[in-house]
Design a protein around this motif. Structure first.
Motif, short mmCIF file in Angstrom:
data_model
loop_
_atom_site.label_atom_id
_atom_site.label_comp_id
_atom_site.label_asym_id
_atom_site.label_seq_id
_atom_site.Cartn_x
_atom_site.Cartn_y
_atom_site.Cartn_z
N THR A 47 35.31 -11.83 -28.58
CA THR A 47 36.08 -12.39 -27.33
C THR A 47 35.01 -13.18 -26.37
OG1 THR A 47 37.85 -10.82 -27.90
CG2 THR A 47 37.67 -11.86 -25.65
N CYS A 107 35.19 -16.89 -25.07
CA CYS A 107 35.16 -17.12 -23.78
C CYS A 107 34.08 -17.65 -22.89
CB CYS A 107 35.44 -15.66 -22.93
SG CYS A 107 37.09 -14.94 -23.28
N THR A 110 38.20 -9.77 -19.45
CA THR A 110 39.35 -11.04 -19.01
C THR A 110 39.51 -10.78 -17.74
OG1 THR A 110 40.38 -10.53 -21.37
CG2 THR A 110 41.40 -11.84 -19.42
N THR A 157 43.59 -13.82 -23.87
CA THR A 157 43.03 -12.80 -24.77
C THR A 157 43.86 -12.20 -25.14
OG1 THR A 157 42.37 -11.33 -23.10
CG2 THR A 157 40.64 -13.13 -24.03
N HIS A 179 42.60 -16.31 -27.93
CA HIS A 179 41.61 -15.85 -28.61
C HIS A 179 42.45 -14.74 -29.49
CE1 HIS A 179 38.05 -14.36 -30.39
NE2 HIS A 179 38.11 -13.14 -30.17
N ILE A 234 42.59 -19.28 -20.17
CA ILE A 234 41.97 -18.41 -21.26
C ILE A 234 43.04 -17.33 -21.48
CG2 ILE A 234 40.35 -16.59 -21.71
CD1 ILE A 234 38.14 -18.42 -20.11
N LEU A 275 34.62 -21.21 -21.54
CA LEU A 275 34.47 -21.17 -19.79
C LEU A 275 33.51 -22.30 -19.41
CD1 LEU A 275 35.36 -20.09 -17.22
CD2 LEU A 275 33.74 -18.04 -17.34
N ALA A 291 42.60 -16.66 -16.36
CA ALA A 291 42.09 -15.82 -17.56
C ALA A 291 43.13 -14.86 -17.54
CB ALA A 291 40.86 -15.33 -17.23
#
Length: 232
Positions: free
Chosen positions: A113, A117, A161, A134, A84, A132, A121, A175
């Motif tokens: 975000t 996510c 996150t 970010t 992202h 993941i 997820l 993540a």
């Protein structure tokens, strides 16, 4: 990342111009990039070889709308990695900052975000695999004057996150968040001049860190806050 299906938000932006080719070079079999309008993709298309471009899907989507995000992600064959990149930067003294602009900053930096996510997820849990990644900011841990909204929203990205990383312990899902300082993009050069650009983080350099975190090799990194500060 060979053979992986990747969701790459912001893949046509200044940072995306460095990250997208790196993801493709790492062997991703498909890269899905949401776009607001067709013009956003033209600059990126001009930088990709035909063979690489054939692995990219440009999908109209509004990342501030949950229904649009859910449809975008549900239509992917798999979501092996969600990267992202979408975000925005603005400045202003706190006592002069409007609530409307504050809310816009949080919507762009934090709410998008969350939505990406959340739905990525959901797909990853169903396949017991996922990465993941970010993008926070140095300002999330070192806030500066006139950057309250930006730094607070990016601090939220870090917290989100790390919460996901804790929730997914015991699974094959990770993540992590990268923390760049100033990125050497055309927009930043236009806003700040290019005198110090040699010290800034190159998009391709940040892309290398992101792709590692989005790969199988990073299976033991969970909730990492990775500084990528260049020489600033």
């Amino acid at each position: 990342m060979k053979g992986k299906h990747v969701l790459l938000t912001g893949g046509t932006g200044g940072l995306g111009l460095g990250v997208t080719p790196t993801v493709l070079q790492q062997g991703a079999s498909s890269v899905t990039i949401p776009v607001h309008n067709a013009q956003e993709s033209e600059r990126l298309k001009g930088r990709l070889a035909p063979a690489d471009l054939a692995r990219v899907r440009f999908v109209p989507a509004d990342l501030t709308d949950e229904r649009s995000v859910q449809q975008l992600i549900d239509e992917m064959e798999r979501v092996d990695a969600a990267i992202h990149l979408v975000g925005g930067f603005s400045m202003g003294k706190t006592h002069e900052y409007s609530l409307e602009q504050w809310q816009k900053d949080f919507q762009l930096n934090l709410e998008t975000t969350f939505l990406v996510c959340k739905h990525s997820l959901r797909r990853m849990l169903g396949q017991d695999y996922g990465r993941i990644v970010t993008v926070g900011s140095r300002g999330a841990v070192q806030p500066g004057a006139q950057l309250a909204a930006y730094c607070a929203s990016k601090a939220g990205v870090v917290a989100l996150t790390q919460a996901i990383a804790d929730e997914t312990r015991g699974t094959n899902i990770t993540a992590n968040v990268v923390m760049p300082s100033v990125i050497d993009t055309p927009a930043n050069r236009a806003a700040m001049g290019a005198a110090n650009a040699a010290q800034w983080v190159k998009p391709e350099s940040l892309g290398g860190v992101i792709c590692f975190l989005a790969s199988e090799a990073a299976q033991d990194m969970r909730g990492a806050v990775v500084p990528v500060y260049g020489n600033v």
